[in-house]
Design an enzyme around this catalytic site. Structure first.
Site, PDB file in Angstrom:
ATOM      1  N   ARG A  41      16.567  50.764  80.317  1.00  0.00           N
ATOM      2  CA  ARG A  41      15.992  49.529  79.779  1.00  0.00           C
ATOM      3  C   ARG A  41      16.914  48.881  78.742  1.00  0.00           C
ATOM      4  NH1 ARG A  41      11.931  48.575  75.685  1.00  0.00           N
ATOM      5  NH2 ARG A  41      10.972  46.561  76.152  1.00  0.00           N
ATOM      6  N   ARG A  70       8.176  40.694  81.697  1.00  0.00           N
ATOM      7  CA  ARG A  70       8.703  41.929  81.104  1.00  0.00           C
ATOM      8  C   ARG A  70       8.771  41.795  79.588  1.00  0.00           C
ATOM      9  NH1 ARG A  70      10.657  45.492  84.908  1.00  0.00           N
ATOM     10  NH2 ARG A  70      10.800  44.516  86.938  1.00  0.00           N
ATOM     11  N   ILE A  71       8.654  42.950  78.935  1.00  0.00           N
ATOM     12  CA  ILE A  71       8.734  42.992  77.473  1.00  0.00           C
ATOM     13  C   ILE A  71      10.209  43.046  77.080  1.00  0.00           C
ATOM     14  CG2 ILE A  71       8.033  44.247  75.401  1.00  0.00           C
ATOM     15  CD1 ILE A  71       5.710  43.166  77.123  1.00  0.00           C
ATOM     16  N   HIS A  95       1.513  32.013  77.196  1.00  0.00           N
ATOM     17  CA  HIS A  95       0.611  33.089  77.607  1.00  0.00           C
ATOM     18  C   HIS A  95      -0.712  32.477  78.072  1.00  0.00           C
ATOM     19  CE1 HIS A  95      -1.121  37.079  77.771  1.00  0.00           C
ATOM     20  NE2 HIS A  95      -2.184  36.592  77.149  1.00  0.00           N
ATOM     21  N   GLY A 117       6.260  42.640  69.149  1.00  0.00           N
ATOM     22  CA  GLY A 117       5.021  43.125  69.757  1.00  0.00           C
ATOM     23  C   GLY A 117       4.772  42.460  71.106  1.00  0.00           C
TER      24      GLY A 117
HETATM   25  C1  GAR Z   1       1.747  31.548  83.602  1.00  0.00           C
HETATM   26  O1  GAR Z   1       0.358  31.340  83.600  1.00  0.00           O
HETATM   27  C2  GAR Z   1       2.164  32.315  82.369  1.00  0.00           C
HETATM   28  O2  GAR Z   1       1.413  32.041  81.232  1.00  0.00           O
HETATM   29  C3  GAR Z   1       1.937  33.734  82.809  1.00  0.00           C
HETATM   30  O3  GAR Z   1       2.415  33.769  84.124  1.00  0.00           O
HETATM   31  C4  GAR Z   1       2.175  32.497  84.724  1.00  0.00           C
HETATM   32  C5  GAR Z   1       3.457  32.049  85.394  1.00  0.00           C
HETATM   33  O4  GAR Z   1       3.230  30.948  86.210  1.00  0.00           O
HETATM   34  N1  GAR Z   1       2.599  34.648  81.946  1.00  0.00           N
HETATM   35  C6  GAR Z   1       2.064  35.804  81.565  1.00  0.00           C
HETATM   36  O5  GAR Z   1       1.010  36.221  81.970  1.00  0.00           O
HETATM   37  C7  GAR Z   1       2.909  36.587  80.597  1.00  0.00           C
HETATM   38  N2  GAR Z   1       2.140  37.644  79.999  1.00  0.00           N
HETATM   39  P1  GAR Z   1       4.443  30.131  86.830  1.00  0.00           P
HETATM   40  O6  GAR Z   1       5.416  31.144  87.414  1.00  0.00           O
HETATM   41  O7  GAR Z   1       3.800  29.283  87.887  1.00  0.00           O
HETATM   42  O8  GAR Z   1       5.059  29.321  85.719  1.00  0.00           O
END
Ligand code: GAR
Length: 213
Positions: A78, A104-105, A122, A156
């Site tokens: 990683r 990914r984190i 988010h 975090g």
């Molecule tokens: C979005 O809703 C974003 O907030 C989420 O993935 C989706 C990507 O959509 N991200 C997470 O959940 C991160 N924890 P997209 O590929 O159509 O932009």
């Protein structure tokens, strides 16, 4: 100067955005729609994914934006992947790194390369429902209002200072897919508007409080 995939690095003036995305890239598409207007004040100069088959990479190619995949499987661990990812991002000389569906984190070592300059979108109203399943978790909890959050990324998981939020009601009969689709509509507007304001006006962070301008 060239990216790892051989593209010349976009020399365009203005605030430089590098977008990290793992999925289809609808949020990236919204940023790409906005950035052609000079008044927007920021340009996506590079797209980086952890998934070589991410739709976001196709969107970048179609828009003529340099893109590269940095897959964890190509690195021994990683730490090495984070270092490789940081190098791929740094090539584009970003002013801001935007995580738009990047699943990914990021390690502290990555974030230290772009201090205070990484923002994430988010699909929930943080601090509720952080993590990879924000929509599913909000639905399972039974909230009547959820939404989306743009925040500065810290060490975090979805814990960094909040820049902007938008609320989305949960409707009777919603499932994860229908709710996520409505959140994404709000999310695209929020992300484009917030990133544009951050680029044009600057972002100040004072503890947990943030202000634009
Ligand atoms: C979005 O809703 C974003 O907030 C989420 O993935 C989706 C990507 O959509 N991200 C997470 O959940 C991160 N924890 P997209 O590929 O159509 O932009």
């Amino acid at each position: 100067m060239q990216t790892p995939s051989g593209h010349p690095v976009d020399p365009a003036p203005g605030v430089r955005l590098v977008v990290l995305a793992s999925g289809g890239g609808s949020n990236l598409a919204a940023l790409l729609s906005a950035h052609d207007d000079a008044a927007y004040g920021a340009r996506v100069v590079g797209v980086v994914s952890d998934k070589p088959d991410a739709g976001a990479l196709d969107l970048a190619r179609d828009a003529g934006v340099a893109s590269v995949a940095v897959a964890p499987g190509e690195f021994p661990d990683r730490g090495a992947w984070n270092a490789g990812l940081a190098e791929a991002v740094e090539v584009f000389r970003p002013d801001w790194v935007v995580l738009a569906g990047f699943m990914r984190i990021l390690a502290p070592e990555f974030l230290a390369r772009f201090p205070g300059r990484v923002v994430n979108t988010h699909p929930a109203l943080l601090p509720s429902f952080p993590g990879a399943h924000g929509v599913r978790d909000a639905l399972a909890y039974g909230v009547r209002v959820t939404g989306c959050t743009v925040h500065v990324v810290d060490d975090g998981v979805d814990t960094g200072p909040i820049v902007a939020q938008a609320a989305v009601p949960v409707l009777d009969g919603d499932d994860e897919a229908s709710l996520h689709e409505r959140i994404k509509v709000a999310e695209r507007s929020l992300l484009v508007e917030t990133v544009g304001r951050v680029a044009r006006e600057g972002l100040r962070v004072d503890g947990r409080r943030t202000s634009l301008g």
